[in-house]
Scaffold this motif. Structure first.
Motif, PDB file in Angstrom:
ATOM      1  N   SER A  46      13.483  52.700  53.674  1.00  0.00           N
ATOM      2  CA  SER A  46      13.689  53.138  55.050  1.00  0.00           C
ATOM      3  C   SER A  46      13.591  51.966  56.009  1.00  0.00           C
ATOM      4  CB  SER A  46      12.660  54.215  55.422  1.00  0.00           C
ATOM      5  OG  SER A  46      12.814  55.370  54.619  1.00  0.00           O
ATOM      6  N   LEU A  47      12.586  51.109  55.823  1.00  0.00           N
ATOM      7  CA  LEU A  47      12.459  49.911  56.656  1.00  0.00           C
ATOM      8  C   LEU A  47      13.658  48.993  56.459  1.00  0.00           C
ATOM      9  CD1 LEU A  47       8.672  49.089  56.107  1.00  0.00           C
ATOM     10  CD2 LEU A  47       9.746  49.880  58.229  1.00  0.00           C
ATOM     11  N   ARG A  48      14.078  48.855  55.237  1.00  0.00           N
ATOM     12  CA  ARG A  48      15.227  47.991  54.921  1.00  0.00           C
ATOM     13  C   ARG A  48      16.483  48.468  55.630  1.00  0.00           C
ATOM     14  NH1 ARG A  48      17.245  47.024  48.666  1.00  0.00           N
ATOM     15  NH2 ARG A  48      19.394  46.381  49.089  1.00  0.00           N
ATOM     16  N   TYR A  49      16.784  49.754  55.527  1.00  0.00           N
ATOM     17  CA  TYR A  49      18.007  50.271  56.128  1.00  0.00           C
ATOM     18  C   TYR A  49      17.949  50.245  57.654  1.00  0.00           C
ATOM     19  CZ  TYR A  49      19.128  51.902  51.422  1.00  0.00           C
ATOM     20  OH  TYR A  49      19.406  51.955  50.083  1.00  0.00           O
ATOM     21  N   ALA A  50      16.787  50.521  58.215  1.00  0.00           N
ATOM     22  CA  ALA A  50      16.650  50.466  59.671  1.00  0.00           C
ATOM     23  C   ALA A  50      16.903  49.049  60.185  1.00  0.00           C
ATOM     24  CB  ALA A  50      15.261  50.943  60.083  1.00  0.00           C
ATOM     25  N   CYS A  51      16.365  48.059  59.476  1.00  0.00           N
ATOM     26  CA  CYS A  51      16.576  46.661  59.873  1.00  0.00           C
ATOM     27  C   CYS A  51      18.040  46.258  59.758  1.00  0.00           C
ATOM     28  CB  CYS A  51      15.706  45.743  59.018  1.00  0.00           C
ATOM     29  SG  CYS A  51      13.929  45.872  59.320  1.00  0.00           S
ATOM     30  N   VAL A  52      18.723  46.742  58.704  1.00  0.00           N
ATOM     31  CA  VAL A  52      20.142  46.407  58.521  1.00  0.00           C
ATOM     32  C   VAL A  52      20.975  46.963  59.677  1.00  0.00           C
ATOM     33  CG1 VAL A  52      22.178  46.799  57.096  1.00  0.00           C
ATOM     34  CG2 VAL A  52      20.002  46.245  56.021  1.00  0.00           C
ATOM     35  N   VAL A  53      20.749  48.216  60.027  1.00  0.00           N
ATOM     36  CA  VAL A  53      21.518  48.839  61.112  1.00  0.00           C
ATOM     37  C   VAL A  53      21.266  48.110  62.426  1.00  0.00           C
ATOM     38  CG1 VAL A  53      21.813  50.933  62.477  1.00  0.00           C
ATOM     39  CG2 VAL A  53      21.589  51.092  59.990  1.00  0.00           C
ATOM     40  N   ILE A  54      20.007  47.796  62.713  1.00  0.00           N
ATOM     41  CA  ILE A  54      19.665  47.092  63.950  1.00  0.00           C
ATOM     42  C   ILE A  54      20.296  45.705  63.981  1.00  0.00           C
ATOM     43  CG2 ILE A  54      17.755  46.072  65.250  1.00  0.00           C
ATOM     44  CD1 ILE A  54      16.022  48.415  64.285  1.00  0.00           C
ATOM     45  N   ALA A  55      20.339  45.027  62.827  1.00  0.00           N
ATOM     46  CA  ALA A  55      20.886  43.668  62.772  1.00  0.00           C
ATOM     47  C   ALA A  55      22.400  43.646  62.868  1.00  0.00           C
ATOM     48  CB  ALA A  55      20.441  42.986  61.481  1.00  0.00           C
ATOM     49  N   LEU A  56      23.081  44.636  62.275  1.00  0.00           N
ATOM     50  CA  LEU A  56      24.536  44.603  62.204  1.00  0.00           C
ATOM     51  C   LEU A  56      25.241  45.202  63.423  1.00  0.00           C
ATOM     52  CD1 LEU A  56      25.404  45.420  58.473  1.00  0.00           C
ATOM     53  CD2 LEU A  56      25.369  43.207  59.633  1.00  0.00           C
ATOM     54  N   LEU A  57      24.589  46.100  64.125  1.00  0.00           N
ATOM     55  CA  LEU A  57      25.247  46.718  65.285  1.00  0.00           C
ATOM     56  C   LEU A  57      25.685  45.685  66.334  1.00  0.00           C
ATOM     57  CD1 LEU A  57      23.316  50.068  65.883  1.00  0.00           C
ATOM     58  CD2 LEU A  57      25.767  49.774  65.391  1.00  0.00           C
ATOM     59  N   PRO A  58      24.827  44.718  66.725  1.00  0.00           N
ATOM     60  CA  PRO A  58      25.291  43.695  67.686  1.00  0.00           C
ATOM     61  C   PRO A  58      26.432  42.848  67.137  1.00  0.00           C
ATOM     62  CG  PRO A  58      22.891  43.725  67.542  1.00  0.00           C
ATOM     63  CD  PRO A  58      23.396  44.570  66.422  1.00  0.00           C
ATOM     64  N   ILE A  59      26.394  42.546  65.819  1.00  0.00           N
ATOM     65  CA  ILE A  59      27.469  41.761  65.206  1.00  0.00           C
ATOM     66  C   ILE A  59      28.783  42.519  65.282  1.00  0.00           C
ATOM     67  CG2 ILE A  59      28.291  40.758  63.038  1.00  0.00           C
ATOM     68  CD1 ILE A  59      25.405  40.213  62.286  1.00  0.00           C
ATOM     69  N   GLN A  60      28.731  43.813  65.028  1.00  0.00           N
ATOM     70  CA  GLN A  60      29.954  44.620  65.107  1.00  0.00           C
ATOM     71  C   GLN A  60      30.529  44.600  66.512  1.00  0.00           C
ATOM     72  OE1 GLN A  60      29.810  48.603  65.765  1.00  0.00           O
ATOM     73  NE2 GLN A  60      31.544  49.211  64.488  1.00  0.00           N
ATOM     74  N   GLN A  61      29.648  44.678  67.505  1.00  0.00           N
ATOM     75  CA  GLN A  61      30.113  44.677  68.895  1.00  0.00           C
ATOM     76  C   GLN A  61      30.696  43.319  69.291  1.00  0.00           C
ATOM     77  OE1 GLN A  61      30.213  47.449  70.893  1.00  0.00           O
ATOM     78  NE2 GLN A  61      29.602  48.473  68.993  1.00  0.00           N
ATOM     79  N   VAL A  62      30.034  42.242  68.872  1.00  0.00           N
ATOM     80  CA  VAL A  62      30.520  40.896  69.209  1.00  0.00           C
ATOM     81  C   VAL A  62      31.879  40.630  68.577  1.00  0.00           C
ATOM     82  CG1 VAL A  62      30.081  38.433  68.875  1.00  0.00           C
ATOM     83  CG2 VAL A  62      28.218  39.940  69.589  1.00  0.00           C
ATOM     84  N   LEU A  63      32.047  41.061  67.322  1.00  0.00           N
ATOM     85  CA  LEU A  63      33.313  40.852  66.625  1.00  0.00           C
ATOM     86  C   LEU A  63      34.389  41.843  67.057  1.00  0.00           C
ATOM     87  CD1 LEU A  63      32.032  40.156  62.972  1.00  0.00           C
ATOM     88  CD2 LEU A  63      32.729  38.497  64.722  1.00  0.00           C
ATOM     89  N   GLY A  64      34.001  42.843  67.808  1.00  0.00           N
ATOM     90  CA  GLY A  64      34.978  43.832  68.272  1.00  0.00           C
ATOM     91  C   GLY A  64      35.531  44.695  67.158  1.00  0.00           C
ATOM     92  N   LEU A  65      34.704  44.996  66.169  1.00  0.00           N
ATOM     93  CA  LEU A  65      35.159  45.791  65.031  1.00  0.00           C
ATOM     94  C   LEU A  65      35.169  47.274  65.397  1.00  0.00           C
ATOM     95  CD1 LEU A  65      33.075  44.020  62.237  1.00  0.00           C
ATOM     96  CD2 LEU A  65      35.434  43.549  62.934  1.00  0.00           C
ATOM     97  N   SER A  66      36.190  47.957  64.962  1.00  0.00           N
ATOM     98  CA  SER A  66      36.347  49.368  65.308  1.00  0.00           C
ATOM     99  C   SER A  66      35.644  50.262  64.292  1.00  0.00           C
ATOM    100  CB  SER A  66      37.831  49.736  65.375  1.00  0.00           C
ATOM    101  OG  SER A  66      38.456  49.515  64.120  1.00  0.00           O
ATOM    102  N   TRP A  67      35.334  51.473  64.732  1.00  0.00           N
ATOM    103  CA  TRP A  67      34.789  52.482  63.833  1.00  0.00           C
ATOM    104  C   TRP A  67      35.929  53.136  63.071  1.00  0.00           C
ATOM    105  CZ3 TRP A  67      29.708  52.434  63.183  1.00  0.00           C
ATOM    106  CH2 TRP A  67      28.891  51.944  64.208  1.00  0.00           C
ATOM    107  N   PRO A  68      35.648  53.848  61.997  1.00  0.00           N
ATOM    108  CA  PRO A  68      36.717  54.536  61.259  1.00  0.00           C
ATOM    109  C   PRO A  68      37.546  55.415  62.193  1.00  0.00           C
ATOM    110  CG  PRO A  68      34.683  54.618  60.017  1.00  0.00           C
ATOM    111  CD  PRO A  68      34.327  54.018  61.345  1.00  0.00           C
ATOM    112  N   ALA A  69      38.846  55.427  61.948  1.00  0.00           N
ATOM    113  CA  ALA A  69      39.759  56.107  62.867  1.00  0.00           C
ATOM    114  C   ALA A  69      39.940  57.582  62.539  1.00  0.00           C
ATOM    115  CB  ALA A  69      41.114  55.401  62.852  1.00  0.00           C
TER     116      ALA A  69
END
Length: 312
Positions: A46-69
């Motif tokens: 649970s700690l591992r997955y929470a950290c992954v989501v928190i770490a990757l969300l800003p990267i997704q926004q910076v790269l401008g990656l879209s969510w599934p269509a």
């Protein structure tokens, strides 16, 4: 559909990505073993997955990656997340906590390429040549030699062993489903897919951790280092590589890399945990590497064209 790729890109996906993947994935056994000394399995995940989501969300926004269509893309990603992030990791971690050694887990997981090789022709149309089947067989023999040469081949409790076997089938199903549901070069970016799949892992692991475990964590530097590795290397880098490689290569060829897990995990454990490997283990490693090379060989034009699929 097909796409042109540069020689450097082809070299990376043929050799670079698999090498990085197998080294980081194999090291996860030792870091996972360290982490489980300071936290219970579902709490750790649970700690591992929470950290992954928190770490990757800003990267997704910076790269401008879209969510599934589409709803179908969301469904496919969530199913893979359920199979790999929740079922594979949680069942294998709980199995180790129940007394199954890391070596036994590595050996059981190394059977995954055989299951993929058997199921892939019916599900994905990817058929293996005789040379590739020979490679799968050598890979399995090498993996068995590596584990049998050490003292870590102990089953532990029957409950734990059953859980690890379930994790094997979950990982196999996840690899096959990802290949069937994705295209060779399209679909959500691996970073986006990783965020969703880790979120699925968190959604399923956290309630079970709160209900079944004490949630006690010993905040030591060893635990912090293990968690950091599991988040950055195992969950972010290796899972993203795994998803990307499956989309670009045959499922059986990618799965053949798992035959190297027992050998590489033993080498890492030797340096990190002081676990030594007998001389026969090095022979098994050579056999496993030979098997992976053969299983990765594209022996026919059909195998080459199987790397691409028409869009759905």
């Amino acid at each position: 559909m097909t796409s042109a790729t540069s020689p450097s890109s082809t070299l990376w996906w043929s050799w670079g990505a698999p090498i990085v993947f197998i080294l980081l994935w194999s090291s996860g056994f030792s870091f996972g073993k360290i982490g489980l000394q300071y936290a219970e399995p579902l709490t750790l995940l649970s700690l591992r997955y929470a950290c992954v989501v928190i770490a990757l969300l800003p990267i997704q926004q910076v790269l401008g990656l879209s969510w599934p269509a589409t709803r179908r893309e969301w469904t496919n990603i969530c199913i893979v997340g359920l199979l790999i992030q929740f079922m594979y990791f949680s069942f294998s971690y709980v199995g180790m906590k129940q007394g199954v050694s890391a070596g036994t887990v590595a050996l059981i997981v190394s059977l995954q390429p055989i299951l993929v090789g058997i199921c892939a022709p019916q599900l994905t149309g990817e058929r293996q040549s005789r040379l590739q089947w020979l490679g799968l067989g050598l890979g399995l023999i090498g993996a068995v030699i590596v584990i049998a040469s050490g003292s870590a081949l102990q089953a532990g409790s029957w409950v734990g062993l059953v859980l690890v076997v379930i994790s094997l089938f979950a990982l196999t199903a996840g690899v096959l489903y990802e290949r069937v549901s994705s295209t060779a070069v399209t679909g959500p970016h691996p970073v986006t897919a990783n965020i969703i799949q880790c979120a699925i892992g968190l959604v399923f692991c956290l309630p079970l951790a709160l209900f079944m475990e004490t949630n006690h964590v010993e905040l030591t530097w060893q635990f912090g280092g293990a968690l950091a590795y599991l988040v950055l290397c195992n969950s972010i880098i290796t899972i993203s590589l795994l998803l990307a490689m499956i989309r670009r290569q045959q499922a059986a060829r990618v799965s053949a890399l798992f035959f190297l897990v027992p050998a590489c995990a033993s080498v890492v454990a030797m340096f990190m945990l002081g676990e030594t490997m007998a001389p026969a283990g090095w022979i098994g490693m050579a056999v496993a590497i030979t098997g992976v090379l053969l299983a990765s060989t594209r022996a026919s034009a059909h195998a080459r064209t199987a790397q691409t699929k028409p869009t759905r």
